[in-house]
Design a protein around this motif. Structure first.
Motif, PDB file in Angstrom:
ATOM      1  N   GLY A 183      35.300  29.937 -31.902  1.00  0.00           N
ATOM      2  CA  GLY A 183      34.217  29.645 -30.976  1.00  0.00           C
ATOM      3  C   GLY A 183      33.191  28.688 -31.559  1.00  0.00           C
ATOM      4  O   GLY A 183      32.775  27.717 -30.902  1.00  0.00           O
ATOM      5  N   GLY A 184      32.782  28.935 -32.805  1.00  0.00           N
ATOM      6  CA  GLY A 184      31.817  28.056 -33.445  1.00  0.00           C
ATOM      7  C   GLY A 184      32.373  26.656 -33.651  1.00  0.00           C
ATOM      8  O   GLY A 184      31.651  25.660 -33.489  1.00  0.00           O
ATOM      9  N   GLY A 185      33.666  26.592 -33.996  1.00  0.00           N
ATOM     10  CA  GLY A 185      34.288  25.285 -34.169  1.00  0.00           C
ATOM     11  C   GLY A 185      34.334  24.493 -32.877  1.00  0.00           C
ATOM     12  O   GLY A 185      34.059  23.285 -32.865  1.00  0.00           O
ATOM     13  N   LEU A 186      34.680  25.171 -31.787  1.00  0.00           N
ATOM     14  CA  LEU A 186      34.742  24.486 -30.497  1.00  0.00           C
ATOM     15  C   LEU A 186      33.352  24.027 -30.051  1.00  0.00           C
ATOM     16  O   LEU A 186      33.194  22.912 -29.529  1.00  0.00           O
ATOM     17  CB  LEU A 186      35.358  25.414 -29.449  1.00  0.00           C
ATOM     18  N   LEU A 218      24.814  29.472 -27.111  1.00  0.00           N
ATOM     19  CA  LEU A 218      26.166  30.046 -27.120  1.00  0.00           C
ATOM     20  C   LEU A 218      26.619  30.394 -28.534  1.00  0.00           C
ATOM     21  O   LEU A 218      27.324  31.386 -28.745  1.00  0.00           O
ATOM     22  CB  LEU A 218      27.152  29.075 -26.476  1.00  0.00           C
ATOM     23  N   LEU A 219      26.217  29.590 -29.521  1.00  0.00           N
ATOM     24  CA  LEU A 219      26.579  29.898 -30.903  1.00  0.00           C
ATOM     25  C   LEU A 219      25.946  31.214 -31.339  1.00  0.00           C
ATOM     26  O   LEU A 219      26.597  32.048 -31.996  1.00  0.00           O
ATOM     27  CB  LEU A 219      26.117  28.764 -31.817  1.00  0.00           C
ATOM     28  N   SER A 220      24.693  31.423 -30.971  1.00  0.00           N
ATOM     29  CA  SER A 220      24.015  32.677 -31.317  1.00  0.00           C
ATOM     30  C   SER A 220      24.674  33.867 -30.624  1.00  0.00           C
ATOM     31  O   SER A 220      24.823  34.942 -31.225  1.00  0.00           O
ATOM     32  CB  SER A 220      22.534  32.584 -30.938  1.00  0.00           C
ATOM     33  N   ILE A 221      25.070  33.671 -29.377  1.00  0.00           N
ATOM     34  CA  ILE A 221      25.764  34.740 -28.652  1.00  0.00           C
ATOM     35  C   ILE A 221      27.106  35.028 -29.311  1.00  0.00           C
ATOM     36  O   ILE A 221      27.512  36.202 -29.459  1.00  0.00           O
ATOM     37  CB  ILE A 221      25.952  34.343 -27.173  1.00  0.00           C
ATOM     38  N   ALA A 222      27.816  33.989 -29.740  1.00  0.00           N
ATOM     39  CA  ALA A 222      29.113  34.180 -30.402  1.00  0.00           C
ATOM     40  C   ALA A 222      28.959  34.982 -31.684  1.00  0.00           C
ATOM     41  O   ALA A 222      29.791  35.849 -31.995  1.00  0.00           O
ATOM     42  CB  ALA A 222      29.738  32.820 -30.698  1.00  0.00           C
ATOM     43  N   ILE A 223      27.900  34.719 -32.439  1.00  0.00           N
ATOM     44  CA  ILE A 223      27.649  35.487 -33.658  1.00  0.00           C
ATOM     45  C   ILE A 223      27.422  36.954 -33.319  1.00  0.00           C
ATOM     46  O   ILE A 223      28.005  37.854 -33.943  1.00  0.00           O
ATOM     47  CB  ILE A 223      26.429  34.922 -34.403  1.00  0.00           C
ATOM     48  N   ILE A 275      32.211  31.947 -45.209  1.00  0.00           N
ATOM     49  CA  ILE A 275      31.579  32.702 -46.300  1.00  0.00           C
ATOM     50  C   ILE A 275      30.838  33.946 -45.815  1.00  0.00           C
ATOM     51  O   ILE A 275      30.219  34.639 -46.618  1.00  0.00           O
ATOM     52  CB  ILE A 275      30.601  31.812 -47.097  1.00  0.00           C
ATOM     53  N   THR A 276      30.906  34.232 -44.515  1.00  0.00           N
ATOM     54  CA  THR A 276      30.189  35.389 -43.970  1.00  0.00           C
ATOM     55  C   THR A 276      31.190  36.488 -43.650  1.00  0.00           C
ATOM     56  O   THR A 276      31.954  36.375 -42.684  1.00  0.00           O
ATOM     57  CB  THR A 276      29.407  35.009 -42.702  1.00  0.00           C
ATOM     58  N   PRO A 277      31.223  37.567 -44.439  1.00  0.00           N
ATOM     59  CA  PRO A 277      32.245  38.607 -44.254  1.00  0.00           C
ATOM     60  C   PRO A 277      32.243  39.256 -42.871  1.00  0.00           C
ATOM     61  O   PRO A 277      33.302  39.666 -42.387  1.00  0.00           O
ATOM     62  CB  PRO A 277      31.900  39.640 -45.345  1.00  0.00           C
ATOM     63  N   VAL A 278      31.074  39.355 -42.235  1.00  0.00           N
ATOM     64  CA  VAL A 278      31.008  40.049 -40.948  1.00  0.00           C
ATOM     65  C   VAL A 278      31.481  39.183 -39.789  1.00  0.00           C
ATOM     66  O   VAL A 278      31.595  39.665 -38.663  1.00  0.00           O
ATOM     67  CB  VAL A 278      29.583  40.560 -40.656  1.00  0.00           C
ATOM     68  N   LEU A 279      31.750  37.915 -40.044  1.00  0.00           N
ATOM     69  CA  LEU A 279      32.244  37.024 -39.000  1.00  0.00           C
ATOM     70  C   LEU A 279      33.748  36.819 -39.182  1.00  0.00           C
ATOM     71  O   LEU A 279      34.226  36.632 -40.304  1.00  0.00           O
ATOM     72  CB  LEU A 279      31.534  35.669 -39.043  1.00  0.00           C
ATOM     73  N   GLY A 280      34.466  36.832 -38.063  1.00  0.00           N
ATOM     74  CA  GLY A 280      35.909  36.701 -38.118  1.00  0.00           C
ATOM     75  C   GLY A 280      36.415  35.433 -37.456  1.00  0.00           C
ATOM     76  O   GLY A 280      35.678  34.460 -37.258  1.00  0.00           O
ATOM     77  N   TRP A 281      37.695  35.489 -37.051  1.00  0.00           N
ATOM     78  CA  TRP A 281      38.314  34.317 -36.448  1.00  0.00           C
ATOM     79  C   TRP A 281      37.708  33.978 -35.093  1.00  0.00           C
ATOM     80  O   TRP A 281      37.714  32.812 -34.690  1.00  0.00           O
ATOM     81  CB  TRP A 281      39.818  34.557 -36.300  1.00  0.00           C
ATOM     82  N   ALA A 282      37.173  34.977 -34.413  1.00  0.00           N
ATOM     83  CA  ALA A 282      36.558  34.701 -33.109  1.00  0.00           C
ATOM     84  C   ALA A 282      35.405  33.720 -33.250  1.00  0.00           C
ATOM     85  O   ALA A 282      35.276  32.759 -32.480  1.00  0.00           O
ATOM     86  CB  ALA A 282      36.073  35.998 -32.469  1.00  0.00           C
ATOM     87  N   PHE A 283      34.566  33.947 -34.277  1.00  0.00           N
ATOM     88  CA  PHE A 283      33.468  33.010 -34.486  1.00  0.00           C
ATOM     89  C   PHE A 283      33.983  31.673 -35.006  1.00  0.00           C
ATOM     90  O   PHE A 283      33.471  30.611 -34.615  1.00  0.00           O
ATOM     91  CB  PHE A 283      32.451  33.561 -35.482  1.00  0.00           C
ATOM     92  N   ALA A 284      34.975  31.717 -35.898  1.00  0.00           N
ATOM     93  CA  ALA A 284      35.505  30.469 -36.451  1.00  0.00           C
ATOM     94  C   ALA A 284      36.012  29.550 -35.334  1.00  0.00           C
ATOM     95  O   ALA A 284      35.752  28.346 -35.330  1.00  0.00           O
ATOM     96  CB  ALA A 284      36.615  30.757 -37.445  1.00  0.00           C
ATOM     97  N   LEU A 319      28.563  20.752 -37.410  1.00  0.00           N
ATOM     98  CA  LEU A 319      29.909  21.328 -37.326  1.00  0.00           C
ATOM     99  C   LEU A 319      30.380  21.794 -38.699  1.00  0.00           C
ATOM    100  O   LEU A 319      30.918  22.910 -38.841  1.00  0.00           O
ATOM    101  CB  LEU A 319      30.881  20.298 -36.749  1.00  0.00           C
ATOM    102  N   GLY A 320      30.169  20.982 -39.720  1.00  0.00           N
ATOM    103  CA  GLY A 320      30.594  21.372 -41.059  1.00  0.00           C
ATOM    104  C   GLY A 320      29.888  22.622 -41.548  1.00  0.00           C
ATOM    105  O   GLY A 320      30.511  23.524 -42.132  1.00  0.00           O
TER     106      GLY A 320
END
Length: 304
Positions: free
Chosen positions: A253-256, A293-298, A242-251, A233-234
């Motif tokens: 989704g990835g967090g959940l 699902l994490l890979s799909i979210a990315i 730190i990844t510019p191409v990822l936004g709040w959607a990943f933050a 999770l961390g």
């Protein structure tokens, strides 16, 4: 006439059986899981969809590389595979493929992988694939697997290598987002494989393999799995930041998804402590769904 007409069908079944045996040597389910992380890494590196040619070459080259490493693993572990109920029907112990043929097949796969990656991607991606093959088949399989309880941790390095290979295939270099994604996949593997090893604890004990589930108590395995789930999770949150191409959607989704992984690992530990059936394969199944699902979210976050 009937006997003659049946010959093509018999030959076809035999050919299918032989092909199936060689495919089984590569452990296709494991290869599929490894490749799940390659494509999103490429998409992050390209900030979009890379060319179809590059995607195809990298995925096929990665598939051959992982297949080669797994084939070498089957070749070397053929003695202990005969002792384990989960593996005794693999192609070599069952007699479907000879050890020599399996070794040659692994060498051919490795050569095909490195040749394809060299011609169609970048030198760094090729070098990383070569290191991953050697790390898994030699360092993990031949040196560490039967000698230390920490074998899974060492094996997680080549297990996370597809992320770096995918990124390097696009850019010819590595960057911190690739390292962070590597850390996610690295940390994720410990609860994933320890849950599986706990399910087959008696198998590994019979074969003399010092998996953590064999040499440590169930509670210790559960506690360490919880720690690594939190690390997953961390690392996920770090990657998002730190990844510019990822936004709040990943933050989000990835967090959940990471929180789900942590919660499931805690539930496994609670079942162990309460002395009820611990059902480790539940965590194992959740881990696969989590990474998929994490890979799909990315991929979605990069494209949208």
């Amino acid at each position: 006439m009937t006997a003659l007409s049946e010959r093509p069908a018999v030959s076809a079944r035999r050919l299918s059986g032989v092909v199936g045996a060689y495919v089984a040597l590569t452990k296709p389910k494991l290869v599929e899981l490894l490749l799940v992380t390659t494509l999103p890494a490429m998409m992050m590196a390209a900030d979009g969809w890379p060319s179809w040619r590059l995607v195809g070459a990298t995925m096929v080259g990665g598939m051959f590389a992982a297949g080669a490493a797994n084939t070498f693993n089957c070749w070397y572990d053929r003695d202990i595979d005969r002792l384990m109920s989960r593996t005794r029907n693999r192609p070599i112990p069952s007699g479907a493929v000879s050890p020599r043929a399996a070794l040659v097949f692994g060498v051919v796969l490795a050569a095909a992988s490195l040749t394809l990656l060299w011609l169609a991607t970048t030198p760094l991606a090729t070098a990383l694939a070569a290191v991953a093959i050697l790390a898994y088949s030699v360092v993990y399989t031949m040196v560490l697997k039967r000698r230390t309880r920490h074998n899974t941790v060492f094996g997680a390095f080549p297990g996370a290598a597809p992320v770096l290979i995918g990124w390097a295939a696009v850019t010819g270099s590595l960057d911190w987002p690739a390292v962070a994604f590597f850390a996610v996949v690295f940390c994720w593997q410990m609860p994933h494989f320890w849950a599986l090893a706990s399910r087959y604890r008696e198998d590994y004990a019979r074969a003399g393999v010092p998996m953590l589930s064999v040499v440590a108590g169930p509670a210790s395995v559960g506690r360490q799995s919880v720690a690594w789930a939190w690390a997953t999770l961390g690392a996920t949150l770090l990657m998002g930041s730190i990844t510019p191409v990822l936004g709040w959607a990943f933050a989000i989704g990835g967090g959940l998804l990471g929180a789900w992984y942590v919660a499931e690992s805690h539930q496994w530990l609670d079942r162990i402590r309460n002395g009820v059936p611990d059902r480790p394969m539940r965590l194992f199944s959740v881990s696969i769904t989590h990474m998929t699902l994490l890979s799909i979210a990315i991929a979605i976050d990069v494209l949208v």
